[in-house]
Design a protein around this motif. Structure first.
Motif, PDB file in Angstrom:
ATOM      1  N   LEU A   1       0.867  -1.187   0.000  1.00 56.01           N
ATOM      2  CA  LEU A   1       0.000   0.000   0.000  1.00 56.01           C
ATOM      3  C   LEU A   1       0.898   1.228   0.000  1.00 56.01           C
ATOM      4  O   LEU A   1       1.805   1.337   0.853  1.00 56.01           O
ATOM      5  N   ASP A   2       0.650   2.119  -0.942  1.00 58.27           N
ATOM      6  CA  ASP A   2       1.514   3.295  -1.109  1.00 58.27           C
ATOM      7  C   ASP A   2       2.990   2.904  -1.108  1.00 58.27           C
ATOM      8  O   ASP A   2       3.831   3.546  -0.451  1.00 58.27           O
ATOM      9  N   ASP A   3       3.283   1.812  -1.815  1.00 60.66           N
ATOM     10  CA  ASP A   3       4.661   1.321  -1.983  1.00 60.66           C
ATOM     11  C   ASP A   3       5.311   0.874  -0.681  1.00 60.66           C
ATOM     12  O   ASP A   3       6.546   0.872  -0.564  1.00 60.66           O
ATOM     13  N   MET A   4       4.489   0.516   0.312  1.00 55.57           N
ATOM     14  CA  MET A   4       5.033  -0.037   1.558  1.00 55.57           C
ATOM     15  C   MET A   4       4.517  -1.467   1.739  1.00 55.57           C
ATOM     16  O   MET A   4       3.337  -1.742   1.480  1.00 55.57           O
TER      17      MET A   4
ATOM     18  N   VAL B   1      -5.581  -2.712  16.673  1.00 51.70           N
ATOM     19  CA  VAL B   1      -5.407  -1.706  15.620  1.00 51.70           C
ATOM     20  C   VAL B   1      -4.307  -2.191  14.680  1.00 51.70           C
ATOM     21  O   VAL B   1      -3.126  -2.173  15.020  1.00 51.70           O
ATOM     22  N   ASP B   2      -4.744  -2.660  13.515  1.00 53.15           N
ATOM     23  CA  ASP B   2      -3.821  -3.182  12.501  1.00 53.15           C
ATOM     24  C   ASP B   2      -3.808  -2.185  11.353  1.00 53.15           C
ATOM     25  O   ASP B   2      -4.441  -2.383  10.317  1.00 53.15           O
ATOM     26  N   SER B   3      -3.089  -1.093  11.571  1.00 51.83           N
ATOM     27  CA  SER B   3      -3.111   0.002  10.597  1.00 51.83           C
ATOM     28  C   SER B   3      -1.903  -0.065   9.675  1.00 51.83           C
ATOM     29  O   SER B   3      -0.993  -0.867   9.866  1.00 51.83           O
ATOM     30  N   THR B   4      -1.899   0.820   8.700  1.00 52.24           N
ATOM     31  CA  THR B   4      -0.688   1.052   7.911  1.00 52.24           C
ATOM     32  C   THR B   4       0.243   1.932   8.746  1.00 52.24           C
ATOM     33  O   THR B   4      -0.079   2.299   9.879  1.00 52.24           O
ATOM     34  N   GLU B   5       1.373   2.296   8.174  1.00 50.31           N
ATOM     35  CA  GLU B   5       2.226   3.273   8.818  1.00 50.31           C
ATOM     36  C   GLU B   5       1.436   4.575   9.006  1.00 50.31           C
ATOM     37  O   GLU B   5       0.434   4.791   8.313  1.00 50.31           O
TER      38      GLU B   5
END
Ligand code: PUT
Length: 275
Positions: free
Chosen positions: A47-50, A154-158
């Motif tokens: 996601l967003d290159d991560m 909470v399993d979020s992105t950065e």
């Protein structure tokens, strides 16, 4: 034709891998989504290159998010996962027979859709009858919930884009309100090598709201620096004081009852972030 992809983990450092095939790519309403087949790590969601998850090392992250709080709480029945649209945390949550209901709230329905298609070993339990999948803003869902959940994960992105809100004191206050009086939450908290300030501020904020605040770590090779941190906020139960009889048999590849305790033994430079 294979290509090489680099996730820039800082301005000056990255992780590079060989991609055999791009399975899907699109700009969703919220982020750039890529499903790729890598040579080393199997299918992978970016996601967003991560790097978000890979078939080969996903078990570490998903087991450590789910089992540490679930074995700490004596009877987790109602569980909420914020983010986590790949379904890995939900798969682990369902291994606990006490769980009657698991709600997943992810803002981006495309993550759920393409994880089901290209990461079936991770997303395969999202259609379980105990699971309620909602495409919604996790921050708003928390703000509307009161005294409802035993455990929140909470399993979020950065902390970029829509996830920025999920690293704020206001969000942790909302989580406290959404939890029952003996509730517990865990949040992925990035890494101590490159995000020391973030870990410090999350710990400080959570400590102001929850009587028990802890940090633990796990080794995740495809995540920035390879050393990943998780913050626990708990109203009553201390993850360091789980009695032996609380642990029951489940199938895992990383988590063990010994590792549950060992994960809280921090390298000195990480422990220093809590001072
Ligand atoms: N790149 C790490 C992402 C954390 C998992 N949701």
């Amino acid at each position: 034709m294979a290509i090489w992809f680099t996730e820039k983990q800082t301005e000056n450092f990255g992780i590079t891998m060989k991609i055999n095939k791009t399975l899907h790519t699109e700009q969703t309403e919220f982020q750039k989504l890529d499903m790729v087949e890598t040579e080393e790590w199997g299918n992978m969601l970016l996601l967003d290159d991560m790097v978000m998850t890979s078939v080969k090392d996903e078990f570490v992250y998903h087991e450590m998010v789910a089992h540490v709080p679930l074995f700490t709480h004596p009877n987790p029945e109602n569980v909420l996962v914020v983010g986590g649209g790949d379904g890995g945390v939900i798969r682990e949550v369902l291994k606990h027979p006490s769980v009657k209901k698991a709600t997943l709230v992810d803002i981006d329905g495309k993550v759920i859709e393409y994880s089901k298609k290209f990461l079936p070993e991770i997303a395969g339990k999202l259609d379980d009858p105990r699971v309620d999948v909602r495409v919604d803003d996790g921050f708003m869902h928390i703000a509307k919930s009161e005294n409802e959940y035993d455990v929140i994960m909470v399993d979020s992105t950065e902390p970029v884009g829509p996830a920025v809100n999920l690293f704020t004191k206001g969000f942790y206050a909302g989580i406290s309100n959404a939890l029952k009086e003996d509730g517990i939450f865990v949040a992925q908290s990035d890494n101590p090598w490159f995000k020391a300030d973030l870990i410090r501020s999350v710990q400080r904020d959570v400590r102001e709201i929850f009587p028990i605040t802890r940090l633990y770590v796990a080794n995740i090779p495809t995540y920035p620096s390879g050393l990943w941190a998780f913050t626990i906020g708990s109203k009553q139960y201390d993850p360091l004081e789980v009695s032996e009889d609380r642990f029951h048999e489940i199938e895992t590849k990383y988590y063990t009852k010994e590792l549950h305790k060992a994960a809280f033994v921090l390298p000195k430079f990480v422990g220093d972030l809590l001072k």
